[in-house]
Design a protein around this motif. Structure first.
Motif, PDB file in Angstrom:
ATOM      1  N   ILE A 163       0.854  -1.190   0.000  1.00  9.92           N
ATOM      2  CA  ILE A 163       0.000   0.000   0.000  1.00  9.92           C
ATOM      3  C   ILE A 163       0.890   1.240   0.000  1.00  9.92           C
ATOM      4  CG2 ILE A 163      -1.722   1.291   1.305  1.00  9.92           C
ATOM      5  CD1 ILE A 163      -2.730  -1.399   2.406  1.00  9.92           C
ATOM      6  N   GLN A 164       0.590   2.166  -0.900  1.00  7.17           N
ATOM      7  CA  GLN A 164       1.366   3.411  -0.976  1.00  7.17           C
ATOM      8  C   GLN A 164       0.649   4.500  -0.175  1.00  7.17           C
ATOM      9  OE1 GLN A 164       4.350   3.166  -2.527  1.00  7.17           O
ATOM     10  NE2 GLN A 164       3.698   1.048  -2.862  1.00  7.17           N
ATOM     11  N   MET A 165       1.430   5.256   0.570  1.00 11.23           N
ATOM     12  CA  MET A 165       0.899   6.365   1.361  1.00 11.23           C
ATOM     13  C   MET A 165       1.448   7.668   0.795  1.00 11.23           C
ATOM     14  SD  MET A 165      -0.908   4.616   3.405  1.00 11.23           S
ATOM     15  CE  MET A 165      -1.492   5.892   4.528  1.00 11.23           C
ATOM     16  N   THR A 166       0.568   8.550   0.378  1.00 11.88           N
ATOM     17  CA  THR A 166       0.969   9.837  -0.198  1.00 11.88           C
ATOM     18  C   THR A 166       0.647  10.931   0.802  1.00 11.88           C
ATOM     19  OG1 THR A 166       0.528   8.989  -2.422  1.00 11.88           O
ATOM     20  CG2 THR A 166       0.720  11.378  -2.148  1.00 11.88           C
ATOM     21  N   GLN A 167       1.678  11.617   1.235  1.00 13.43           N
ATOM     22  CA  GLN A 167       1.555  12.605   2.308  1.00 13.43           C
ATOM     23  C   GLN A 167       1.854  13.991   1.752  1.00 13.43           C
ATOM     24  OE1 GLN A 167       3.738  11.385   5.830  1.00 13.43           O
ATOM     25  NE2 GLN A 167       3.660  13.429   6.731  1.00 13.43           N
ATOM     26  N   SER A 168       1.094  14.967   2.206  1.00 11.20           N
ATOM     27  CA  SER A 168       1.331  16.344   1.776  1.00 11.20           C
ATOM     28  C   SER A 168       0.972  17.330   2.878  1.00 11.20           C
ATOM     29  CB  SER A 168       0.499  16.654   0.520  1.00 11.20           C
ATOM     30  OG  SER A 168      -0.879  16.529   0.805  1.00 11.20           O
ATOM     31  N   PRO A 169       1.644  18.515   2.891  1.00  6.46           N
ATOM     32  CA  PRO A 169       2.763  18.888   2.029  1.00  6.46           C
ATOM     33  C   PRO A 169       4.052  18.211   2.505  1.00  6.46           C
ATOM     34  CG  PRO A 169       2.387  20.599   3.645  1.00  6.46           C
ATOM     35  CD  PRO A 169       1.321  19.554   3.892  1.00  6.46           C
ATOM     36  N   SER A 170       5.130  18.351   1.745  1.00  5.45           N
ATOM     37  CA  SER A 170       6.409  17.793   2.180  1.00  5.45           C
ATOM     38  C   SER A 170       7.047  18.686   3.240  1.00  5.45           C
ATOM     39  CB  SER A 170       7.348  17.629   0.996  1.00  5.45           C
ATOM     40  OG  SER A 170       7.517  18.862   0.326  1.00  5.45           O
ATOM     41  N   ALA A 208      -4.123   6.949   1.176  1.00  3.27           N
ATOM     42  CA  ALA A 208      -3.664   5.586   0.923  1.00  3.27           C
ATOM     43  C   ALA A 208      -4.085   5.126  -0.465  1.00  3.27           C
ATOM     44  CB  ALA A 208      -4.237   4.639   1.971  1.00  3.27           C
ATOM     45  N   SER A 209      -3.262   4.275  -1.089  1.00  5.43           N
ATOM     46  CA  SER A 209      -3.560   3.764  -2.430  1.00  5.43           C
ATOM     47  C   SER A 209      -4.656   2.695  -2.413  1.00  5.43           C
ATOM     48  CB  SER A 209      -2.301   3.201  -3.074  1.00  5.43           C
ATOM     49  OG  SER A 209      -1.798   2.112  -2.318  1.00  5.43           O
ATOM     50  N   GLN A 210      -4.929   2.150  -1.226  1.00  2.93           N
ATOM     51  CA  GLN A 210      -6.003   1.168  -1.046  1.00  2.93           C
ATOM     52  C   GLN A 210      -6.684   1.472   0.287  1.00  2.93           C
ATOM     53  OE1 GLN A 210      -4.503  -2.908  -1.195  1.00  2.93           O
ATOM     54  NE2 GLN A 210      -2.748  -2.240  -2.419  1.00  2.93           N
ATOM     55  N   ASP A 211      -7.820   0.837   0.472  1.00  2.00           N
ATOM     56  CA  ASP A 211      -8.528   1.009   1.738  1.00  2.00           C
ATOM     57  C   ASP A 211      -7.677   0.498   2.899  1.00  2.00           C
ATOM     58  OD1 ASP A 211     -11.084  -0.781   3.451  1.00  2.00           O
ATOM     59  OD2 ASP A 211     -10.585   1.348   3.674  1.00  2.00           O
ATOM     60  N   VAL A 212      -7.480   1.351   3.916  1.00  2.00           N
ATOM     61  CA  VAL A 212      -6.762   0.920   5.114  1.00  2.00           C
ATOM     62  C   VAL A 212      -7.679   0.925   6.339  1.00  2.00           C
ATOM     63  CG1 VAL A 212      -4.534   1.656   4.201  1.00  2.00           C
ATOM     64  CG2 VAL A 212      -5.874   3.232   5.635  1.00  2.00           C
ATOM     65  N   LYS A 233      -2.576  -1.636   8.236  1.00  2.00           N
ATOM     66  CA  LYS A 233      -3.576  -2.655   7.863  1.00  2.00           C
ATOM     67  C   LYS A 233      -2.920  -3.911   7.315  1.00  2.00           C
ATOM     68  CE  LYS A 233      -7.906  -3.268   5.329  1.00  2.00           C
ATOM     69  NZ  LYS A 233      -7.596  -4.398   4.446  1.00  2.00           N
ATOM     70  N   SER A 234      -1.866  -3.728   6.546  1.00  2.00           N
ATOM     71  CA  SER A 234      -1.219  -4.897   5.961  1.00  2.00           C
ATOM     72  C   SER A 234       0.288  -4.714   5.954  1.00  2.00           C
ATOM     73  CB  SER A 234      -1.725  -5.132   4.536  1.00  2.00           C
ATOM     74  OG  SER A 234      -1.338  -4.081   3.687  1.00  2.00           O
ATOM     75  N   PHE A 235       1.007  -5.818   6.000  1.00  2.00           N
ATOM     76  CA  PHE A 235       2.454  -5.780   5.978  1.00  2.00           C
ATOM     77  C   PHE A 235       2.943  -5.542   4.554  1.00  2.00           C
ATOM     78  CE2 PHE A 235       6.596  -6.556   7.607  1.00  2.00           C
ATOM     79  CZ  PHE A 235       7.302  -7.058   6.520  1.00  2.00           C
ATOM     80  N   PRO A 236       4.001  -4.745   4.344  1.00  2.00           N
ATOM     81  CA  PRO A 236       4.692  -3.930   5.340  1.00  2.00           C
ATOM     82  C   PRO A 236       3.934  -2.647   5.666  1.00  2.00           C
ATOM     83  CG  PRO A 236       5.699  -3.618   3.189  1.00  2.00           C
ATOM     84  CD  PRO A 236       4.634  -4.659   3.011  1.00  2.00           C
ATOM     85  N   GLY A 237       4.048  -2.214   6.879  1.00  2.00           N
ATOM     86  CA  GLY A 237       3.342  -1.019   7.330  1.00  2.00           C
ATOM     87  C   GLY A 237       3.958   0.240   6.755  1.00  2.00           C
ATOM     88  N   THR A 238       3.571   0.591   5.555  1.00  2.00           N
ATOM     89  CA  THR A 238       4.206   1.672   4.820  1.00  2.00           C
ATOM     90  C   THR A 238       3.923   3.045   5.419  1.00  2.00           C
ATOM     91  OG1 THR A 238       2.356   1.354   3.290  1.00  2.00           O
ATOM     92  CG2 THR A 238       4.517   0.594   2.574  1.00  2.00           C
ATOM     93  N   PHE A 239       4.933   3.913   5.311  1.00  2.00           N
ATOM     94  CA  PHE A 239       4.868   5.275   5.825  1.00  2.00           C
ATOM     95  C   PHE A 239       4.711   6.270   4.675  1.00  2.00           C
ATOM     96  CE2 PHE A 239       6.139   4.715  10.259  1.00  2.00           C
ATOM     97  CZ  PHE A 239       6.760   3.472  10.244  1.00  2.00           C
ATOM     98  N   GLY A 240       4.132   7.408   4.985  1.00  2.00           N
ATOM     99  CA  GLY A 240       4.169   8.528   4.068  1.00  2.00           C
ATOM    100  C   GLY A 240       5.590   9.076   3.999  1.00  2.00           C
TER     101      GLY A 240
END
Lengths: 120, 107
Positions: free
Chosen positions: B2-9, B25-29, B92-99
């Motif tokens: 799952i990709q996490m897009t965070q803003s602003p940088s 999130a790129s998918q439902d979390v 929600k799912s491994f790996p626990g991705t960060f923004g």
């Protein structure tokens, strides 16, 4: 109070291996997932793998498959992260962190970090 | 993953201001979303878990919420000690991705 205490900084040559430890004190060890997270200089956080000692369950992020081995010694309440075939881009701070089921698996307790420098 | 897009940088603000950071999130979390604060040379610190639950000991000026598919961290009445980098994470799912992180700087 639960604490995660990691081993000290390491300097390694390319192609070698490193093993970092994470000792859990002040709480139960085998009922939580211990995750390993790394952070390259000036970069963000990257999950590498996790172990749940009570289930003997391990998971590895695809990026590290074949190079990463996570283990645990329940007798000493210590988790280990071993990374092999080191490259310069493995230079980073490596953290262990506890995932708390009571916190929707958020990482509620972190080790202090172990700096790994890979250089010839 | 799952990709996490965070803003602003990055964001600049003054003491006493209100700041918001957004994560998608790129998918439902579902509700498996956490926020962390990290200061230079230190390990991340859990601020909020399950979208909006405040971790023990975290000041109430920090709050989390959801608006549609966006997850929002709000800091009101900024204090000098709040200037740091903030990360969201899906658990929600491994790996626990960060923004990618949001650096909060003093204006």
């Amino acid at each position: 109070q639960v604490q995660l205490v990691q081993s000290g900084a390491e300097v390694k040559k390319p192609g070698s291996s490193v093993k970092v430890s994470c000792k859990v004190s002040g709480g139960t060890f085998n009922s939580y997932a211990i995750n390993w997270v790394r952070q390259a200089p000036g970069q963000g956080l990257e999950c590498m793998g996790e172990i749940i000692p009570i289930f003997s369950k391990k998971e590895y992020a695809q990026k590290f498959q074949g190079r990463l081995t996570i283990s645990a010694d329940e007798s000493t309440s210590t988790a280990f992260m071993e990374l092999s075939n080191l490259r310069s881009d493995d230079t980073a701070v490596y953290y262990c962190a506890r995932a708390a089921a009571t916190r929707e698996n958020a990482f509620d307790i972190w080790g202090q970090g172990t700096m790994l420098t890979v250089s010839s | 993953d799952i990709q996490m897009t965070q803003s602003p940088s990055s964001v600049s603000a003054s003491v006493g201001d209100r700041v918001t950071v957004t994560c998608r999130a790129s998918q439902d979390v579902s509700s498996w979303l956490a926020w962390y604060q990290q200061k230079p040379g230190k390990a991340p610190k859990l601020l909020i878990y399950a979208v909006s639950s405040l971790q023990n000991g975290v000041p109430s000026r920090f709050s989390g919420s959801r608006s549609g598919t966006d997850f929002i961290l709000t800091i009101t009445n900024l204090q000098p000690e709040d200037f740091a980098t903030y990360y969201c994470q899906q658990a929600k799912s491994f790996p626990g991705t960060f923004g990618q992180g949001t650096k909060l700087e003093i204006k």
